[in-house]
Design a protein around this motif. Structure first.
Motif, PDB file in Angstrom:
ATOM      1  N   TYR A   6       9.777   4.794  -8.120  1.00 14.57           N
ATOM      2  CA  TYR A   6       8.417   5.332  -8.025  1.00 14.57           C
ATOM      3  C   TYR A   6       8.089   6.021  -9.341  1.00 14.57           C
ATOM      4  CZ  TYR A   6       4.646   8.520  -6.628  1.00 14.57           C
ATOM      5  OH  TYR A   6       3.464   9.222  -6.568  1.00 14.57           O
ATOM      6  N   GLU A   7       7.243   5.388 -10.137  1.00 12.40           N
ATOM      7  CA  GLU A   7       6.898   5.901 -11.455  1.00 12.40           C
ATOM      8  C   GLU A   7       5.616   5.239 -11.926  1.00 12.40           C
ATOM      9  OE1 GLU A   7      10.092   4.800 -14.056  1.00 12.40           O
ATOM     10  OE2 GLU A   7       9.828   2.645 -13.700  1.00 12.40           O
ATOM     11  N   GLU A   8       5.018   5.787 -12.948  1.00  8.19           N
ATOM     12  CA  GLU A   8       3.822   5.177 -13.532  1.00  8.19           C
ATOM     13  C   GLU A   8       4.168   3.786 -14.052  1.00  8.19           C
ATOM     14  OE1 GLU A   8       2.242   7.944 -16.371  1.00  8.19           O
ATOM     15  OE2 GLU A   8       1.658   9.401 -14.828  1.00  8.19           O
ATOM     16  N   GLY A   9       3.291   2.825 -13.747  1.00  9.55           N
ATOM     17  CA  GLY A   9       3.535   1.441 -14.103  1.00  9.55           C
ATOM     18  C   GLY A   9       4.143   0.616 -12.986  1.00  9.55           C
ATOM     19  N   ALA A  10       4.601   1.276 -11.898  1.00  8.67           N
ATOM     20  CA  ALA A  10       5.213   0.559 -10.784  1.00  8.67           C
ATOM     21  C   ALA A  10       4.159  -0.182  -9.966  1.00  8.67           C
ATOM     22  CB  ALA A  10       5.976   1.526  -9.893  1.00  8.67           C
ATOM     23  N   LEU A  11       4.540  -1.337  -9.423  1.00 12.87           N
ATOM     24  CA  LEU A  11       3.674  -2.095  -8.519  1.00 12.87           C
ATOM     25  C   LEU A  11       3.749  -1.458  -7.142  1.00 12.87           C
ATOM     26  CD1 LEU A  11       1.903  -4.695  -8.232  1.00 12.87           C
ATOM     27  CD2 LEU A  11       3.985  -5.852  -7.457  1.00 12.87           C
ATOM     28  N   VAL A  12       2.590  -1.155  -6.553  1.00 10.28           N
ATOM     29  CA  VAL A  12       2.575  -0.427  -5.280  1.00 10.28           C
ATOM     30  C   VAL A  12       1.508  -1.002  -4.348  1.00 10.28           C
ATOM     31  CG1 VAL A  12       3.381   1.714  -6.338  1.00 10.28           C
ATOM     32  CG2 VAL A  12       0.918   1.293  -6.143  1.00 10.28           C
ATOM     33  N   GLU A  16      -1.505   6.675 -12.966  1.00 12.99           N
ATOM     34  CA  GLU A  16      -1.206   8.081 -13.206  1.00 12.99           C
ATOM     35  C   GLU A  16      -0.789   8.753 -11.903  1.00 12.99           C
ATOM     36  OE1 GLU A  16      -3.408  12.163 -14.882  1.00 12.99           O
ATOM     37  OE2 GLU A  16      -4.494  10.247 -14.813  1.00 12.99           O
ATOM     38  N   ILE A  17       0.235   9.584 -11.987  1.00 14.00           N
ATOM     39  CA  ILE A  17       0.641  10.436 -10.872  1.00 14.00           C
ATOM     40  C   ILE A  17       0.215  11.854 -11.211  1.00 14.00           C
ATOM     41  CG2 ILE A  17       2.560  11.318  -9.504  1.00 14.00           C
ATOM     42  CD1 ILE A  17       4.112   8.757 -10.224  1.00 14.00           C
ATOM     43  N   VAL A  22      -2.403   9.959  -6.597  1.00 10.03           N
ATOM     44  CA  VAL A  22      -1.959   8.803  -7.365  1.00 10.03           C
ATOM     45  C   VAL A  22      -3.171   7.941  -7.704  1.00 10.03           C
ATOM     46  CG1 VAL A  22      -0.430   6.799  -7.429  1.00 10.03           C
ATOM     47  CG2 VAL A  22       0.238   8.839  -6.127  1.00 10.03           C
ATOM     48  N   LEU A  23      -3.331   7.620  -8.991  1.00 10.10           N
ATOM     49  CA  LEU A  23      -4.380   6.701  -9.432  1.00 10.10           C
ATOM     50  C   LEU A  23      -3.758   5.330  -9.632  1.00 10.10           C
ATOM     51  CD1 LEU A  23      -6.242   8.920 -12.074  1.00 10.10           C
ATOM     52  CD2 LEU A  23      -6.769   8.610  -9.652  1.00 10.10           C
ATOM     53  N   VAL A  24      -4.366   4.330  -9.010  1.00  7.96           N
ATOM     54  CA  VAL A  24      -3.800   2.976  -9.009  1.00  7.96           C
ATOM     55  C   VAL A  24      -4.813   1.992  -9.556  1.00  7.96           C
ATOM     56  CG1 VAL A  24      -2.805   1.149  -7.584  1.00  7.96           C
ATOM     57  CG2 VAL A  24      -2.397   3.554  -6.986  1.00  7.96           C
ATOM     58  N   ASP A  25      -4.380   1.169 -10.510  1.00  9.56           N
ATOM     59  CA  ASP A  25      -5.198   0.067 -11.004  1.00  9.56           C
ATOM     60  C   ASP A  25      -4.989  -1.121 -10.089  1.00  9.56           C
ATOM     61  OD1 ASP A  25      -6.326   1.343 -13.203  1.00  9.56           O
ATOM     62  OD2 ASP A  25      -4.619   0.883 -14.484  1.00  9.56           O
ATOM     63  N   ARG A  26      -6.076  -1.572  -9.445  1.00 12.82           N
ATOM     64  CA  ARG A  26      -5.967  -2.684  -8.506  1.00 12.82           C
ATOM     65  C   ARG A  26      -5.556  -3.974  -9.214  1.00 12.82           C
ATOM     66  NH1 ARG A  26     -10.641  -0.460  -6.059  1.00 12.82           N
ATOM     67  NH2 ARG A  26     -10.424  -0.057  -3.828  1.00 12.82           N
ATOM     68  N   GLU A  27      -4.923  -4.849  -8.418  1.00 15.03           N
ATOM     69  CA  GLU A  27      -4.746  -6.229  -8.847  1.00 15.03           C
ATOM     70  C   GLU A  27      -6.134  -6.869  -8.904  1.00 15.03           C
ATOM     71  OE1 GLU A  27      -1.318  -7.966  -9.239  1.00 15.03           O
ATOM     72  OE2 GLU A  27      -1.330  -5.860  -9.796  1.00 15.03           O
ATOM     73  N   ALA A  28      -6.223  -8.074  -9.444  1.00 15.14           N
ATOM     74  CA  ALA A  28      -7.516  -8.739  -9.617  1.00 15.14           C
ATOM     75  C   ALA A  28      -8.415  -8.531  -8.407  1.00 15.14           C
ATOM     76  CB  ALA A  28      -7.292 -10.226  -9.846  1.00 15.14           C
ATOM     77  N   SER A  29      -9.567  -7.911  -8.632  1.00 13.36           N
ATOM     78  CA  SER A  29     -10.473  -7.566  -7.545  1.00 13.36           C
ATOM     79  C   SER A  29     -11.889  -7.499  -8.061  1.00 13.36           C
ATOM     80  CB  SER A  29     -10.069  -6.217  -6.934  1.00 13.36           C
ATOM     81  OG  SER A  29     -11.029  -5.762  -6.020  1.00 13.36           O
TER      82      SER A  29
END
Length: 237
Positions: A171-177, A193-194, A205-212
């Motif tokens: 569990y870290e920045e850059g991990a796929l979640v 970003e955590i 937690v800020l998450v960049d979505r997969e293609a959306s």
């Protein structure tokens, strides 16, 4: 004690219609706590393989239903997030995964993928003898050597046959979640970003979505985030 549960009060993760009837089956004791869905609901309401509890009991007595590598014959056995449900006679294999809105759904997988199960580490503590005990999101516990670098929030993949850990995702920045609860349940992306929150409040937690086509980023609390691997994105396409 009643064997029935009012539909209007079931956890939102249960894949049942709440207004069509008053009652549904009550989950028995087992993994996943209150969020565990009785196996009967999977067989009857989700897959449509049976029409009644009686039919479910008959089907389960044939020893063809396997959850996480173990044969199951209790129709009230709770089923929950990331469990592997296999129907050996049909050669059908599913992973339980949250869909949009947080309701649990079945994702078809291949036989090889059904041999192991992903779990989120929710607790880590020392036990007598020098080992470390890991507790997963479904209540499963495993002993690991104190030199192994596992932390709460990480995910591991456990072999269903021998209980050995076959993969570890940090569990870290850059991990796929994926988010497993809240308004973004079922969304997949990478941690951008955590945001550590002082005090007892949950980290964000800020998450960049997969293609959306939607907004490319979403925010949720740490509790709702589970680290996964790329096989999950392939299975859910």
């Amino acid at each position: 004690m009643t064997n029935h549960q009012k539909r209007l009060s079931v956890p939102k993760s249960w894949p049942v219609e709440r207004k069509t009837e008053t009652f549904t089956v009550k989950a028995g004791a087992g993994p996943h706590g209150e969020s565990g869905v009785p196996l009967l609901i999977i067989l009857r309401d989700v897959l449509g393989y049976v029409d009644s509890r009686k039919e479910a009991r008959y089907a389960l007595n044939q020893d063809n239903v396997v959850i996480n590598g173990k044969q199951v014959n209790d129709e009230e056995r709770p089923v929950g997030m990331f469990d592997i449900v296999a129907f050996d006679e049909r050669e059908e294999y599913y992973r339980v995964f949250p869909d949009e809105g947080g309701r649990l759904a079945l994702t078809p997988i291949d036989e090889d993928s059904a041999q192991s199960k992903l779990g989120k580490i929710v607790n880590k503590r020392h036990v007598p003898g020098g080992d470390i005990q890991l507790t997963l999101h479904d209540g499963q516990t495993l002993l690991v050597d104190e030199t192994d670098e596992y932390d709460a929030g990480d995910s591991i993949v456990v072999d269903n046959e021998d209980g050995e850990i076959v993969a570890h995702f940090v569990y870290e920045e850059g991990a796929l979640v994926t988010a497993v609860d809240g308004s973004h349940a079922g969304d997949i992306g990478t941690i951008d970003e955590i945001q550590v929150t002082p005090g007892s409040s949950q980290n964000n937690v800020l998450v960049d979505r997969e293609a959306s086509e939607d907004d490319s980023r979403f925010e949720t609390v740490e509790e709702y985030i589970v680290v996964i691997d790329e096989n999950f994105t392939e299975d859910n396409e």
